[in-house]
Design an enzyme around this catalytic site. Structure first.
Site, PDB file in Angstrom:
ATOM      1  N   LEU A 225       0.855  -1.183   0.000  1.00  0.00           N
ATOM      2  CA  LEU A 225       0.000   0.000   0.000  1.00  0.00           C
ATOM      3  C   LEU A 225       0.896   1.239   0.000  1.00  0.00           C
ATOM      4  O   LEU A 225       1.442   1.640   1.022  1.00  0.00           O
ATOM      5  CB  LEU A 225      -0.926  -0.021   1.210  1.00  0.00           C
ATOM      6  CG  LEU A 225      -1.918  -1.203   1.247  1.00  0.00           C
ATOM      7  CD1 LEU A 225      -2.761  -1.156   2.517  1.00  0.00           C
ATOM      8  CD2 LEU A 225      -2.806  -1.216   0.002  1.00  0.00           C
ATOM      9  N   ASP A 226       1.058   1.822  -1.174  1.00  0.00           N
ATOM     10  CA  ASP A 226       1.980   2.934  -1.383  1.00  0.00           C
ATOM     11  C   ASP A 226       1.441   4.220  -0.750  1.00  0.00           C
ATOM     12  O   ASP A 226       0.263   4.556  -0.908  1.00  0.00           O
ATOM     13  CB  ASP A 226       2.176   3.141  -2.892  1.00  0.00           C
ATOM     14  CG  ASP A 226       3.009   4.348  -3.212  1.00  0.00           C
ATOM     15  OD1 ASP A 226       4.211   4.326  -2.917  1.00  0.00           O
ATOM     16  OD2 ASP A 226       2.449   5.323  -3.757  1.00  0.00           O
ATOM     17  N   ALA A 227       2.313   4.939  -0.037  1.00  0.00           N
ATOM     18  CA  ALA A 227       1.989   6.263   0.518  1.00  0.00           C
ATOM     19  C   ALA A 227       0.660   6.259   1.265  1.00  0.00           C
ATOM     20  O   ALA A 227      -0.079   7.241   1.246  1.00  0.00           O
ATOM     21  CB  ALA A 227       1.962   7.305  -0.605  1.00  0.00           C
ATOM     22  N   ILE A 228       0.367   5.178   1.942  1.00  0.00           N
ATOM     23  CA  ILE A 228      -0.958   4.973   2.520  1.00  0.00           C
ATOM     24  C   ILE A 228      -1.249   5.947   3.650  1.00  0.00           C
ATOM     25  O   ILE A 228      -2.421   6.242   3.944  1.00  0.00           O
ATOM     26  CB  ILE A 228      -1.089   3.507   3.010  1.00  0.00           C
ATOM     27  CG1 ILE A 228      -2.555   3.146   3.289  1.00  0.00           C
ATOM     28  CG2 ILE A 228      -0.203   3.242   4.208  1.00  0.00           C
ATOM     29  CD1 ILE A 228      -3.409   3.090   2.056  1.00  0.00           C
TER      30      ILE A 228
END
Length: 560
Positions: A225-228
């Site tokens: 989960l990128d830059a969550i």
């Protein structure tokens, strides 16, 4: 499925939750026939290569096919998984501005090329769900005032106080766009081409759930989960780590547990350690793995100083909320070396020293806006090999390789699953020419490799790539040989010598013990331990462990 309803109630209130719950349940149930549930217990054999889909290139051949065949040839028994960085159609940020979440970039290959890797490796896909490309059909629909997409994005009216917003960029937070219904200010945390999605709209949440379930159906066993941390926005708030962000992750986790319990969520939050580990939730309801962001700068610091005590003291504090969670350990990635995770652990002077060393070694520095209007270093953009050893210095290559491998060995020895960036596994140096081409600091660590050249270098035992790859493989094979390195085992940090990072790893059943010693200094060190006889994990030879002497940057792993 009751958990899904509860999360929807917490996010949107009971009325909307009841309205969208049935759709969410239908969506999840619809994927049951497409998803093969299988065992994914993490073990000491697990490690993940982090790579771009076009990392290795050969004229006339789809890059994903080249990557797959290369990894099968060189890595099939070395790493267990491959994290293919965003392979979707994109417009900027080397893939992290996605045009279409459901497609493979045709310049890389197709879904069949992705799925063919599953025969040898577990796969990690990126969920780049905080934002989407300005060239996506979703945002184009917003611009033409399509009712479906009208509330997919965040618009801001007037001039509210946004000074509390925390973000890792110095670009404007709001970007003006002309739409069919007039000019609007749109929330863009990272760039004007990366448009933040509006998770206050439950339609967006269901759309993203559908995307992630599709990734699982396509073979993902890990979803990053990128830059969550920036997902949920509230005017007047910091817009980072908000409770609603955690609720969204818990919603996604509940859905995946229902239909794909073998899938692991991995949260990427480049923030101070205490905030980072909050994404474990209670140990059962959020991420199974979190990126261990403090590890890269702390490891770099101890090699610069020759004193391991800061890392040892910090590592003693590492705890996990349950046996179902563990760390995703790494030293290098496609991004730079984040400094925020080290704040509060290192002093400001020590962080400034890291920055000065990075510049001295040919690196670059990226900055962020602070709440008081000033700027501060956010990230060191430098290849990890060069960060450790000055490429313009006169040190013997062998000593530089020893230092680099010792740093990697520390990462591999710690509790968790190792994530190994391609350029670390294959001994790359920085690529300043790329920065000149793109104008972006992060390009320094994103050079693509030509297949024939890479294979030639690996075949030459005197080349840097061959030296690093050979040594790295020895580390990984030694690690996978002992259940003491199980990611759900235990670890004890020992105080053997100020210049030695020492960790004892213990298997979950407590039957296997390995003592890992790493000399972070340029000096020979001698010290005593409480242990007697042991077996060198690299050579299989017996040795007396009560008195140890380590050469500069030597590592010694011993089965006790």
């Amino acid at each position: 499925m009751k958990e899904l309803l509860n999360h929807l109630i917490n996010l949107y209130g009971k009325g909307k939750a009841l309205q969208f719950y049935e759709r969410a349940q239908t969506l999840v149930d619809g994927y049951r026939a497409q998803i093969s549930v299988h065992d994914l217990d993490l073990t000491e054999h697990d490690s993940v290569l982090i790579t771009y889909g076009d990392q290795i290139q050969s004229p006339g051949n789809p890059p994903l096919q080249i990557l797959g065949s290369f990894c099968k040839k060189y890595l099939a028994n070395i790493v267990s998984g491959i994290h293919i960085l965003p392979f979707y159609p994109w417009t900027s940020d080397d893939g992290f501005s996605v045009i279409d979440y459901r497609k493979v970039d045709s310049s890389l290959g197709d879904w069949e090329d992705i799925s063919s890797m599953q025969s040898h490796f577990r796969l990690m896909f990126d969920g780049v769900i905080n934002h989407i490309s300005a060239q996506s059909e979703w945002f184009k629909g917003f611009l033409r005032d399509d009712p479906r997409y009208r509330n997919y994005f965040i618009t801001v009216d007037g001039s509210p106080d946004l000074s509390k917003v925390v973000r890792p960029r110095t670009l404007p937070l709001l970007t003006p766009f002309n739409t069919s219904s007039g000019k609007k200010l749109v929330w863009t945390t990272f760039s004007e081409d990366q448009i933040d999605l509006n998770f206050k709209n439950p339609e967006v949440l269901l759309e993203i759930l559908d995307v992630l379930l599709m990734y699982v159906a396509r073979g993902a066993t890990f979803i990053r989960l990128d830059a969550i941390a920036y997902l949920w926005k509230e005017i007047g708030a910091t817009c980072i780590h908000l409770p609603q962000t955690h609720e969204v992750i818990q919603f996604l986790r509940s859905a995946l547990d229902e239909v794909a319990p073998h899938v692991h969520l991995v949260t990427e939050t480049n923030v101070p350690h205490s905030d980072n580990i909050s994404y474990f939730g209670d140990g059962t309801n959020e991420a199974q793995l979190v990126y261990n962001f403090a590890l890269p700068p702390l490891t770099l610091h101890i090699f610069h100083t020759g004193d391991a005590r800061v890392l040892s003291d910090w590592a003693k504090t590492l705890t996990l909320p349950s046996h179902r969670t563990t760390f995703f350990n790494f030293l290098a990635s496609h991004d730079g070396i984040g400094l925020n995770p080290a704040r509060g652990i290192l002093t400001n002077e020590e962080i400034d020293s890291l920055v000065d060393k990075a510049l001295e070694h040919g690196g670059l520095i990226s900055f962020k806006h602070d709440a008081d209007g000033s700027q501060s270093p956010y990230e060191m953009n430098i290849n990890y090999f060069n960060a450790l050893s000055n490429p313009n210095g006169d040190e013997p290559l062998g000593l530089q390789v020893d230092r680099f491998i010792a740093a990697q060995a520390i990462m591999l020895s710690l509790l968790g699953v190792p994530g190994i960036y391609f350029h670390s596994l294959f001994g790359s140096r920085g690529w300043l020419e790329g920065v000149q081409q793109t104008g972006r600091n992060r390009t320094i660590n994103r050079e693509k490799c030509e297949l024939e050249t890479l294979q030639h270098e690996l075949a030459d035992e005197n080349s840097l790539r061959s030296k690093v790859f050979t040594r790295y493989c020895q580390l990984l094979l030694a690690r996978s040989s002992s259940p003491a390195f199980h990611p759900h085992g235990a670890q004890k940090i020992l105080d053997c010598h100020p210049s030695v990072f020492a960790v004892e790893r213990i298997s979950p059943d407590k039957k296997s013990h390995v003592l890992c010693l790493h000399n972070v200094s340029e000096w020979k060190t001698a010290f005593a331990t409480k242990y007697n006889m042991a077996t060198n994990l690299f050579t299989g030879q017996s040795l007396l462990a009560s008195n140890i002497t380590l050469e500069p940057h030597q590592i010694l792993w011993m089965r006790l």
